[in-house]
Design an enzyme around this catalytic site. Structure first.
Site, mmCIF file in Angstrom:
data_model
loop_
_atom_site.group_PDB
_atom_site.id
_atom_site.type_symbol
_atom_site.label_atom_id
_atom_site.label_comp_id
_atom_site.label_asym_id
_atom_site.label_seq_id
_atom_site.Cartn_x
_atom_site.Cartn_y
_atom_site.Cartn_z
ATOM 1 N N SER A 11 31.603 45.416 83.524
ATOM 2 C CA SER A 11 32.349 46.569 83.034
ATOM 3 C C SER A 11 32.681 46.401 81.562
ATOM 4 C CB SER A 11 33.646 46.750 83.825
ATOM 5 O OG SER A 11 34.436 47.767 83.231
ATOM 6 N N HIS A 36 28.283 48.948 83.089
ATOM 7 C CA HIS A 36 29.221 49.936 83.623
ATOM 8 C C HIS A 36 30.177 50.364 82.515
ATOM 9 C CE1 HIS A 36 31.408 51.936 86.891
ATOM 10 N NE2 HIS A 36 32.515 51.543 86.291
ATOM 11 N N HIS A 69 31.159 56.068 84.393
ATOM 12 C CA HIS A 69 32.121 56.403 85.444
ATOM 13 C C HIS A 69 33.189 57.283 84.816
ATOM 14 C CE1 HIS A 69 35.413 54.655 88.346
ATOM 15 N NE2 HIS A 69 35.206 55.949 88.526
ATOM 16 N N MET A 140 36.297 53.013 94.963
ATOM 17 C CA MET A 140 37.233 52.230 94.170
ATOM 18 C C MET A 140 37.956 51.226 95.062
ATOM 19 S SD MET A 140 36.921 53.242 91.053
ATOM 20 C CE MET A 140 38.310 52.323 90.387
ATOM 21 N N GLY A 148 41.585 44.413 85.433
ATOM 22 C CA GLY A 148 42.357 43.235 85.792
ATOM 23 C C GLY A 148 43.245 43.381 87.009
ATOM 24 N N ASP A 179 34.021 49.069 92.702
ATOM 25 C CA ASP A 179 34.609 48.906 91.372
ATOM 26 C C ASP A 179 36.082 48.565 91.515
ATOM 27 O OD1 ASP A 179 35.386 48.994 88.747
ATOM 28 O OD2 ASP A 179 34.905 51.100 88.425
#
Length: 223
Positions: A11, A36, A69, A140, A148, A179
């Site tokens: 990411s 991502h 995204h 998700m 984090g 994710d």
């Protein structure tokens, strides 16, 4: 391991934004599959990140597909901009895509892989109904908005249910993306639940990025 391909998608949210070109190349050279890109608008989620200009700036510097995204309100206004900037995957959230069928088909018409994203407690029925118009479904495993965060374990049951639905309905070609909170020590749980597109931010960028990507690949290959 099953025959389906497993993708590691670092990411960009956790990268060093002062050295984006270098960070993207480090990911690619270490064996990552997809980059991502978390797009946040400070409205749909409580954070602001990047837009099409950054995607356009990254595009010439990597052969990796760019997975955008869209955690933004009114995503329809910006889908074409992201496609033109070089996005290969675009996902929108069911929670704010008012005309989801139209949105997903428009993404496909732009030559981009279309995906639907669901927050942790959004009913899976939305994914079931949208699946035939998707190339991938993003579940998700944290509440969107910040990197984090800790992995929400209820994802596992939800992912298993989605995987079983896709198998039952001959839609196994549809990728399942996870994710949020994914690290080397829990990636096996996500894989076993059915995910095959693995997004990881701090789990890869914290410490030695190259070693973390290679270790995550080793962990996936051992399943």
């Amino acid at each position: 391991m099953q025959n389906k391909k497993y993708y590691i998608a670092p990411s960009l949210l956790s990268a060093n934004f002062a050295r984006l070109e270098e960070e993207v190349k480090r990911c690619e050279n270490a064996g990552a599959d997809i980059m991502h890109v978390d797009v946040m608008d400070g409205h749909f989620v409580p954070n602001i990140t990047i837009g099409p200009l950054i995607v356009n700036a990254i595009r010439p510097h990597t052969k990796m597909p760019l997975d955008c995204h869209l955690m933004i309100s009114e995503p329809d206004k910006y889908i074409e901009d992201f496609a033109k900037a070089g996005a290969d995957y675009i996902s929108v959230h069911v929670e704010n895509a008012i005309h989801l069928h139209r949105t997903l088909t428009n993404i496909t018409k732009l030559g981009v892989k279309s995906g639907v994203a669901l927050n942790p407690i959004t009913p899976l029925q939305y994914a079931f109904d949208a699946a035939e118009y998707c190339d991938f479904i993003l579940l998700m495993s944290v509440n969107p908005g910040f990197g984090g965060q800790s992995f929400i374990t209820s994802f596992l049951k939800k992912c298993e249910e989605l995987k079983n639905f896709l198998i039952k309905n001959n839609m196994e070609h549809i990728d399942i993306e996870v994710d949020g909170g994914i690290k080397i020590d829990n990636v096996d749980l996500a894989i076993k639940a059915g995910a095959n597109m693995i997004v990881s931010g701090s789990g890869l960028f914290s410490g030695n990025l190259e070693n973390n990507i290679k270790e995550m690949r080793r962990k996936i290959d051992s399943i």
